[in-house]
Each structure stands twice: as C-alpha cells, then as structure tokens.
Design a protein around this motif. Structure first.
Motif, PDB file in Angstrom:
ATOM      1  N   UNK A 125     -17.561 -19.545   8.887  1.00 42.72           N
ATOM      2  CA  UNK A 125     -17.127 -18.205   8.492  1.00 42.72           C
ATOM      3  C   UNK A 125     -17.830 -17.773   7.217  1.00 42.72           C
ATOM      4  N   UNK A 126     -18.463 -16.609   7.270  1.00 44.97           N
ATOM      5  CA  UNK A 126     -19.025 -15.956   6.091  1.00 44.97           C
ATOM      6  C   UNK A 126     -18.148 -14.758   5.787  1.00 44.97           C
ATOM      7  N   UNK A 127     -17.460 -14.795   4.658  1.00 39.17           N
ATOM      8  CA  UNK A 127     -16.478 -13.766   4.325  1.00 39.17           C
ATOM      9  C   UNK A 127     -17.118 -12.588   3.598  1.00 39.17           C
ATOM     10  N   UNK A 128     -16.580 -11.397   3.846  1.00 43.29           N
ATOM     11  CA  UNK A 128     -17.001 -10.183   3.147  1.00 43.29           C
ATOM     12  C   UNK A 128     -15.843  -9.205   3.163  1.00 43.29           C
ATOM     13  N   UNK A 129     -15.843  -8.304   2.235  1.00 43.39           N
ATOM     14  CA  UNK A 129     -14.720  -7.364   2.140  1.00 43.39           C
ATOM     15  C   UNK A 129     -15.113  -5.937   2.507  1.00 43.39           C
ATOM     16  N   UNK A 130     -16.253  -5.438   1.984  1.00 44.30           N
ATOM     17  CA  UNK A 130     -16.571  -4.021   2.166  1.00 44.30           C
ATOM     18  C   UNK A 130     -17.936  -3.826   2.813  1.00 44.30           C
ATOM     19  N   UNK A 131     -19.010  -4.106   2.066  1.00 47.64           N
ATOM     20  CA  UNK A 131     -20.346  -3.726   2.521  1.00 47.64           C
ATOM     21  C   UNK A 131     -20.862  -4.619   3.639  1.00 47.64           C
ATOM     22  N   UNK A 132     -20.805  -5.928   3.441  1.00 49.54           N
ATOM     23  CA  UNK A 132     -21.287  -6.849   4.464  1.00 49.54           C
ATOM     24  C   UNK A 132     -20.228  -7.077   5.524  1.00 49.54           C
ATOM     25  N   UNK A 133     -20.560  -7.935   6.489  1.00 54.27           N
ATOM     26  CA  UNK A 133     -19.638  -8.279   7.565  1.00 54.27           C
ATOM     27  C   UNK A 133     -19.027  -9.651   7.326  1.00 54.27           C
ATOM     28  N   UNK A 134     -17.746  -9.775   7.670  1.00 55.94           N
ATOM     29  CA  UNK A 134     -17.173 -11.104   7.828  1.00 55.94           C
ATOM     30  C   UNK A 134     -17.522 -11.556   9.237  1.00 55.94           C
ATOM     31  N   UNK A 135     -18.150 -12.728   9.344  1.00 55.24           N
ATOM     32  CA  UNK A 135     -18.588 -13.224  10.647  1.00 55.24           C
ATOM     33  C   UNK A 135     -17.964 -14.585  10.902  1.00 55.24           C
ATOM     34  N   UNK A 136     -17.411 -14.756  12.098  1.00 56.35           N
ATOM     35  CA  UNK A 136     -16.859 -16.029  12.540  1.00 56.35           C
ATOM     36  C   UNK A 136     -17.703 -16.518  13.726  1.00 56.35           C
ATOM     37  N   UNK A 137     -18.349 -17.645  13.567  1.00 55.25           N
ATOM     38  CA  UNK A 137     -19.168 -18.230  14.623  1.00 55.25           C
ATOM     39  C   UNK A 137     -18.481 -19.496  15.122  1.00 55.25           C
ATOM     40  N   UNK A 138     -18.069 -19.487  16.387  1.00 57.81           N
ATOM     41  CA  UNK A 138     -17.317 -20.600  16.962  1.00 57.81           C
ATOM     42  C   UNK A 138     -18.243 -21.461  17.818  1.00 57.81           C
ATOM     43  N   UNK A 139     -18.193 -22.772  17.590  1.00 54.94           N
ATOM     44  CA  UNK A 139     -19.035 -23.722  18.322  1.00 54.94           C
ATOM     45  C   UNK A 139     -18.176 -24.820  18.931  1.00 54.94           C
ATOM     46  N   UNK A 140     -18.555 -25.250  20.122  1.00 57.10           N
ATOM     47  CA  UNK A 140     -17.952 -26.431  20.724  1.00 57.10           C
ATOM     48  C   UNK A 140     -18.712 -27.658  20.246  1.00 57.10           C
TER      49      UNK A 140
END
Length: 294
Positions: A125-140
């Motif tokens: 998870x790369x967290x962001x609040x306003x300008x950028x994106x919060x991204x969740x990448x799920x892997x098996x």
C-alpha cells in the motif's frame, strides 16, 4: 593530496595535473564507475585518449580477478538487477538517468482474481491523501505448484478521507484471507499504519530512506528480471513502471521516481508487496476491533 577540497564532484582542476601526474609522483585513481557527469568519469575519459600520453585508463571487470571464484560472480549476477551487475561487477559506466524496470509487458499477464481457500496473500500500500493516489496492490504468495508471486487485485483511491481509506483497506485485507500488509510508513503513512495495526490488521510499516527505498525498488526490478513475479495486465500500472527512472546524484546516491510530474503510486505499492514477499516476518493478527468511528 593536501588540498582535497579541490577535488569536488563534477569539477576537475587542471591545476592538480602537474602535482598528481608529475613523472616523479605518479598517481592511481580506482573506483566503481557511476554516472558520466562525475569528475572521475572525465578523468577516465581523458585516459582513453592515448594521444595525450600523460593519462591512461582501464576497465577491470571483477571476473578478471583470478582470486575471485566464478561461482561468486554468478551468485552476484543472480542477486542484483542487471543495472547494478553492470556497474559493480562488469565495471561499466551507467547512464545518468534511465528506466529501472525491464520485461514489464512480458510479466504483466495476470487477470484479477478473488481469494482462494487456503491461499495466502500480501498487500502493498502506498498511501496518499489529496494529490496522489492511494494504491493497494494485492498479490497471492507462492505456494504448491505456484512458484511466482502473482498480482490478483489493484485498487486506486484519490481524494478520499482517511477514515474511508482505512475501512476499505480493512475490508480488502479481510476479503483476501486476512492478508499481510506492507505499507509505506514514511511521513503521513506513519499514523495511518498505527491505526491499521490497532484495528487488528497484520501490518508491517516500511519507512523509506535512501537505502531502504533502493532495496525495495531494486528487489522488484530483480524479481521482474528473474521472472519470479507476475503483474496484472493493467495499462496504468504498466505505464507507471515504464516511466519509473533512477537518477545518479552528484553526492553518490541514487534517486528513484517517476518521470516529470507523472505518478508512481502503483510502482511503490507493487514494490512493497514484492519486498514483503521475500522479507516478511511472522506478524500475528490481533483480535479484530473496528477502527474508532466506523
């Protein structure tokens, strides 16, 4: 040399030449080749021009050292991205800035998948609040008859309140069999990481420094080169990976980031999950307790 301040990065003083290269006082400079803007490269380049006579320069790859076993060199080849192998072992000069990742299209072959019974997952998870994106990448995670780390889900959020983000992350982790979470805990990520831990999620925070970021990013590059990871066939993610570059800094460090004003949130999320897959500790889940205010 009694005036070391004269030898500064990106500066070569001709006034040093008669002192360092006088016939009565020859000097050798040795080092690992880096970028082509350094004074060391400029000095090496002069040595390639045999007409000057006073200079000489050479490249000595590690395998030319008879005391180093070939097995050790091959072990190095298998443990670092090609870019670092070329620099540290093959003694090749690197470009000042270039792409970090290779084989992006070849490895981006997965389609989204739901959680499977008895299978283990990890989320970067790369967290962001306003300008950028919060991204969740799920892997098996790799398992029996599944040798590769495989991406099964990608979620992007922008301009979403922390409380909503926390709830969606918790729901995602629960949906993927109480997945282990690796999150960027640098800056604003630190308190959010603590809140997710208090909520009973299995969370490991990674605080980026120059060294740790290099380790995390280079690990993803190596996994892509070794075909030990497969990614979703997602156009946004592929574009971010292709636009992600390293830049050699004057002080000797390496800076990583997206080209220009482009985003790199997917890159960091995938890199965190990949890093967690090879370095994960045993993180026991607390009894799940909803985050306050849900």
């Amino acid at each position: 040399i009694d005036e070391p301040q004269l030898i500064a990065e990106d500066v070569w003083h001709d006034s040093l030449r008669p002192r360092l290269f006088d016939k009565e006082a020859p000097a050798w400079f040795t080092g690992t080749p880096r970028g082509t803007r350094s004074w060391f490269y400029q000095l090496w380049l002069r040595g390639q021009d045999k007409r000057q006579g006073i200079y000489g320069s050479w490249n000595w790859p590690t395998w030319e050292n008879p005391t180093i076993p070939k097995a050790e060199i091959e072990e190095s080849r298998a443990s670092m991205p090609e870019r670092l192998f070329k620099q540290n072992i093959a003694a090749e000069w690197l470009s000042e800035a270039a792409s970090v990742f290779r084989y992006i299209d070849e490895r981006s072959v997965c389609e989204p998948m739901c959680a499977g019974n008895g299978r283990n997952y990890i989320i970067g998870i790369d967290l962001a609040r306003v300008q950028d994106y919060t991204v969740c990448a799920v892997f098996e995670l790799p398992g029996k008859n599944r040798p590769r780390l495989m991406q099964v889900h990608l979620e992007r959020m922008q301009r979403v309140d922390w409380a909503v983000q926390e709830r969606r992350i918790a729901e995602l982790a629960t949906r993927y069999n109480n997945a282990l979470i690796y999150v960027d805990a640098t800056g604003v990520g630190d308190p959010e990481c603590e809140r997710l831990i208090r909520a009973g999620l299995r969370v490991e925070g990674v605080k980026f420094t120059t060294i740790t970021k290099s380790q995390v990013v280079d690990n993803l590059a190596l996994m892509l080169e070794q075909d030990s990871i497969q990614l979703l066939n997602d156009e946004i993610q592929k574009a971010e990976l292709k636009d992600y570059e390293y830049t050699l800094m004057p002080g000797g460090s390496t800076r990583y980031g997206a080209v220009g004003e482009k985003h790199d949130d997917c890159v960091i999320a995938c890199a965190l999950a990949a890093w967690g897959s090879v370095s994960r500790p045993t993180i026991e889940a607390h009894r799940f307790a909803p985050i306050s205010g849900w």
